[in-house]
Design an enzyme around this catalytic site. Structure first.
Site, PDB file in Angstrom:
ATOM      1  N   LYS A 156       3.274  39.726  -3.365  1.00 24.01           N
ATOM      2  CA  LYS A 156       1.913  39.608  -3.723  1.00 24.01           C
ATOM      3  C   LYS A 156       0.933  40.806  -3.245  1.00 24.01           C
ATOM      4  O   LYS A 156       1.411  41.631  -2.576  1.00 24.01           O
ATOM      5  CB  LYS A 156       1.198  38.049  -2.994  1.00 24.01           C
ATOM      6  N   ARG A 158       0.899  -1.253   0.114  1.00 28.84           N
ATOM      7  CA  ARG A 158      -0.166   0.004  -0.109  1.00 28.84           C
ATOM      8  C   ARG A 158       0.973   1.234  -0.044  1.00 28.84           C
ATOM      9  O   ARG A 158       0.634   2.051  -0.599  1.00 28.84           O
ATOM     10  CB  ARG A 158      -1.095   0.110   1.160  1.00 28.84           C
ATOM     11  N   LYS A 212       1.010  24.998  -4.014  1.00 30.49           N
ATOM     12  CA  LYS A 212      -0.103  24.356  -3.138  1.00 30.49           C
ATOM     13  C   LYS A 212       0.130  22.794  -3.539  1.00 30.49           C
ATOM     14  O   LYS A 212      -0.443  22.188  -4.481  1.00 30.49           O
ATOM     15  CB  LYS A 212      -1.218  24.720  -4.325  1.00 30.49           C
ATOM     16  N   ASP A 271      -2.393  38.118 -12.355  1.00 33.39           N
ATOM     17  CA  ASP A 271      -3.229  37.063 -11.527  1.00 33.39           C
ATOM     18  C   ASP A 271      -4.496  37.405 -11.928  1.00 33.39           C
ATOM     19  O   ASP A 271      -5.281  38.391 -11.582  1.00 33.39           O
ATOM     20  CB  ASP A 271      -2.950  37.295  -9.959  1.00 33.39           C
ATOM     21  N   GLU A 283       3.308  40.486  -8.345  1.00 36.12           N
ATOM     22  CA  GLU A 283       1.940  40.108  -8.870  1.00 36.12           C
ATOM     23  C   GLU A 283       1.211  41.469  -8.915  1.00 36.12           C
ATOM     24  O   GLU A 283       1.068  42.206  -8.058  1.00 36.12           O
ATOM     25  CB  GLU A 283       1.323  39.030  -7.910  1.00 36.12           C
TER      26      GLU A 283
END
Length: 296
Positions: free
Chosen positions: A175, A108, A143, A225, A204
């Protein structure tokens, strides 16, 4: 085209797998595999075959070395495909030989890693096959599942994709939550370059209204973005006219239609979080050899 903003995750080593594999090993079998030890004697040896139940791109074969180390048992293996290679439904990807109890114990864990990473590589390859050869740089993001960052980015690379920054230390990205605290974008860009000279700086923006200020700041990478297609085209044309050497990246609301349109702009990067955060496991199976005449 270079397939990374900084250093590509083009290979993995046993130590990259080991901490996650050790955690999986202890989680999956804290004492004994009570099913297998009840059914089979400890001295039985056999073969098992890793078979493809659907086509895809292999990734994660190095996990076996970490499992071999943890089991402390002789476990021979032969892979018929290398990471990054495509296989078809029904292909035997690898043969494993060793203790029956060990093979049953690692089954597994081995499949979880191989199915997950091969799933990422396969999904990435689908996008790259369609759009990467037309000038787009298909990028991953941060992510990723905690702890799996390097492995997931390696899987993207195996699928023909490109790596964005591996972590917050590799390159700077200003950002919206950074930018809102400064009057002009040039201020944070300069601060970062003063403190970390030589590091790439990405900026960004989320509207055309910010474009002029962003170009004056002269970042290494300009990230558009959540731009709609019309504004994306306009921003790319303006940016390349004023700053011919600037790298341009697009993210958010990336649809096949938008990728189709963006493929007309050679060299544009497209960061796609879904490559790693919504990938399904590829269907692989580990099948124990059954032509034994054991007295059980």
């Amino acid at each position: 085209m270079k397939r990374a903003y900084t250093t590509p995750v083009s290979q993995l080593f046993t130590e990259d797998y080991y901490p996650l594999v050790k955690m999986a090993w202890e989680e999956d079998c804290p004492e004994e595999d009570i099913t297998s030890v009840s059914l089979f004697p400890p001295d039985k040896k056999t073969s098992a075959y890793l078979n493809a139940r659907e086509e895809g791109i292999l990734c994660g074969s190095g996990v076996l070395e970490a499992l071999r180390s943890l089991s402390q048992e002789d476990l021979d293996s032969k892979f018929f495909f290398r990471d990054g290679e495509r296989f078809k439904t029904g292909d035997t990807i690898a043969e494993l030989q060793g203790s029956l109890l060990v093979l049953l114990r690692i089954e597994r864990i081995l499949l979880n890693f191989l199915q997950y990473l091969s799933g990422i590589a396969t999904e990435t390859a689908k996008v790259v096959d369609r759009f990467g050869n037309r000038g787009l740089m298909i990028l991953d993001t941060r992510k990723t599942l905690p702890g799996y960052r390097k492995l997931a980015k390696y899987a993207v690379y195996c699928g023909g994709g490109s790596n964005h920054r591996l972590n917050l230390s590799e390159m700077a990205m200003i950002k919206d939550n950074h930018l809102v605290l400064f009057e002009h974008a040039s201020i944070p860009v300069k601060k970062i370059r003063d403190r970390f000279p030589g590091r790439l700086v990405e900026l960004e923006i989320d509207s055309l209204d910010q474009l002029d200020d962003a170009l004056k700041a002269d970042p290494d990478v300009l990230l558009l973005d959540n731009f709609n297609l019309e504004d994306t085209k306009k921003a790319i044309e303006i940016a390349r006219s004023e700053k011919p050497r600037i790298r341009i990246e697009c993210s958010g609301r990336i649809t096949p239609e938008k990728l189709e349109a963006l493929s007309g702009f050679d060299g544009v990067g497209v960061s796609m979080g879904y490559l790693t955060h919504t990938t399904r496991f590829l269907d692989l199976g580990l099948d124990i050899r059954t032509d034994h005449s054991w007295d059980l």
